[in-house]
Design a protein around this motif. Sequence first.
Motif, PDB file in Angstrom:
ATOM      1  N   ILE A   1       0.821  -1.217   0.000  1.00 11.89           N
ATOM      2  CA  ILE A   1       0.000   0.000   0.000  1.00 11.89           C
ATOM      3  C   ILE A   1       0.851   1.262   0.000  1.00 11.89           C
ATOM      4  N   GLY A   2       1.877   1.302   0.848  1.00 12.77           N
ATOM      5  CA  GLY A   2       2.728   2.477   0.973  1.00 12.77           C
ATOM      6  C   GLY A   2       4.185   2.136   0.763  1.00 12.77           C
ATOM      7  N   PRO A   3       5.067   3.137   0.830  1.00  6.92           N
ATOM      8  CA  PRO A   3       6.501   2.865   0.764  1.00  6.92           C
ATOM      9  C   PRO A   3       6.914   1.954   1.920  1.00  6.92           C
ATOM     10  N   ARG A   4       8.004   1.235   1.753  1.00  6.73           N
ATOM     11  CA  ARG A   4       8.496   0.383   2.829  1.00  6.73           C
ATOM     12  C   ARG A   4       9.002   1.241   3.992  1.00  6.73           C
ATOM     13  N   PHE A   5       8.570   0.878   5.176  1.00  2.00           N
ATOM     14  CA  PHE A   5       9.029   1.521   6.410  1.00  2.00           C
ATOM     15  C   PHE A   5      10.353   0.857   6.776  1.00  2.00           C
ATOM     16  N   LEU A   6      11.439   1.644   6.830  1.00  2.00           N
ATOM     17  CA  LEU A   6      12.783   1.078   6.965  1.00  2.00           C
ATOM     18  C   LEU A   6      13.366   1.212   8.367  1.00  2.00           C
ATOM     19  N   GLY A   7      12.726   1.963   9.241  1.00  2.00           N
ATOM     20  CA  GLY A   7      13.246   2.075  10.595  1.00  2.00           C
ATOM     21  C   GLY A   7      12.811   3.358  11.269  1.00  2.00           C
ATOM     22  N   HIS A   8      13.061   3.413  12.562  1.00  2.00           N
ATOM     23  CA  HIS A   8      12.743   4.593  13.365  1.00  2.00           C
ATOM     24  C   HIS A   8      13.942   5.544  13.382  1.00  2.00           C
ATOM     25  N   LEU A   9      13.660   6.843  13.310  1.00  2.00           N
ATOM     26  CA  LEU A   9      14.708   7.859  13.327  1.00  2.00           C
ATOM     27  C   LEU A   9      14.821   8.442  14.733  1.00  2.00           C
ATOM     28  N   THR A  10      16.045   8.534  15.232  1.00  2.00           N
ATOM     29  CA  THR A  10      16.249   9.002  16.601  1.00  2.00           C
ATOM     30  C   THR A  10      17.066  10.281  16.658  1.00  2.00           C
ATOM     31  N   GLU A  11      16.839  11.003  17.745  1.00  2.00           N
ATOM     32  CA  GLU A  11      17.597  12.220  18.058  1.00  2.00           C
ATOM     33  C   GLU A  11      17.885  12.171  19.559  1.00  2.00           C
ATOM     34  N   ASP A  12      19.155  12.113  19.917  1.00  2.00           N
ATOM     35  CA  ASP A  12      19.533  11.977  21.330  1.00  2.00           C
ATOM     36  C   ASP A  12      18.806  10.818  22.003  1.00  2.00           C
ATOM     37  N   GLY A  13      18.607   9.748  21.259  1.00  2.00           N
ATOM     38  CA  GLY A  13      18.009   8.545  21.813  1.00  2.00           C
ATOM     39  C   GLY A  13      16.505   8.444  21.699  1.00  2.00           C
ATOM     40  N   ARG A  14      15.828   9.560  21.511  1.00  2.00           N
ATOM     41  CA  ARG A  14      14.368   9.510  21.415  1.00  2.00           C
ATOM     42  C   ARG A  14      13.954   9.346  19.956  1.00  2.00           C
TER      43      ARG A  14
END
Length: 270
Positions: A160-173
């Motif tokens: 249905i959508g683009p492949r979700f490749l991972g979560h993006l973090t900033e200072d761990g969050r």
Amino acid sequence: MATTTNSNVRLLTVLVDWDDEDVGEYRFLVDEKHIKYVTVDPGVLPKDDRTFAPILIPMLPPFPPGNWNEGHVSKDPLTQRPFFSRVTHSDLPEVRNIWHDRRIDHLELKYLDRVRQNIHHVTCPAFSSPVLVKFAEFPWQIPYYEAETTAYEWIEAKGIGPRFLGHLTEDGRVFGFVMEHIDGARTAEPQDLAACQRVLAKLHALGIKHGDINKHNFLIKNGEAVLIDFETAQKCSEKAELESEYNNLESSLRDPSRRGRVGIPHQMPG
């Protein structure tokens, strides 16, 4: 003589009120590794120079040292000069639904260009070709990314959508996500109705309403459509609502306006 004040500071994003009646919001990178969110009172900075980094950064007071991530700049009532009236280390909001097994730190990215709104075309050592990242440029935007991250979990591997490749973090969050870049895709046009109907029907078969079916949220490649922008997607058991969205698709594709394409104004990419 050239100033070295804040020479270690880089402006990533700015959101200002052009009438200068509300606080300005800024996202800075300090020492190439620390993110600082700074708000500035109206009237503190010259109205025309608040978004141009080479002029803005030297005008700001020296960034205080220390482990802070939110600061506020006011005008000193005696000197009339800007100063940091507050710095704090806050537990910033983050995306809680961590369903994918990969995390990517934003410092690993090399920005190529900005696609639209908070979507950037980047390279990352974890991937052999460029990818897209979408993230909250300010903490108050996190709820949108929480919702969209969850929607991608719902549609994972459903075509249905683009492949979700991972979560993006900033200072761990977690504050965004990495997704597939569909090279060579274009925005849907009225002649792509059948392809758009097919992908929207797949979404509806999962009991999900997209919520924003403007033509810019359908990408076309090789005669097939891919849906994007799931911030407003939600589970829906009301057949009439899903049918209404499906029936409105044709008029959405014929809409001559640029609705859905225009990015959030006055923001800058990293």
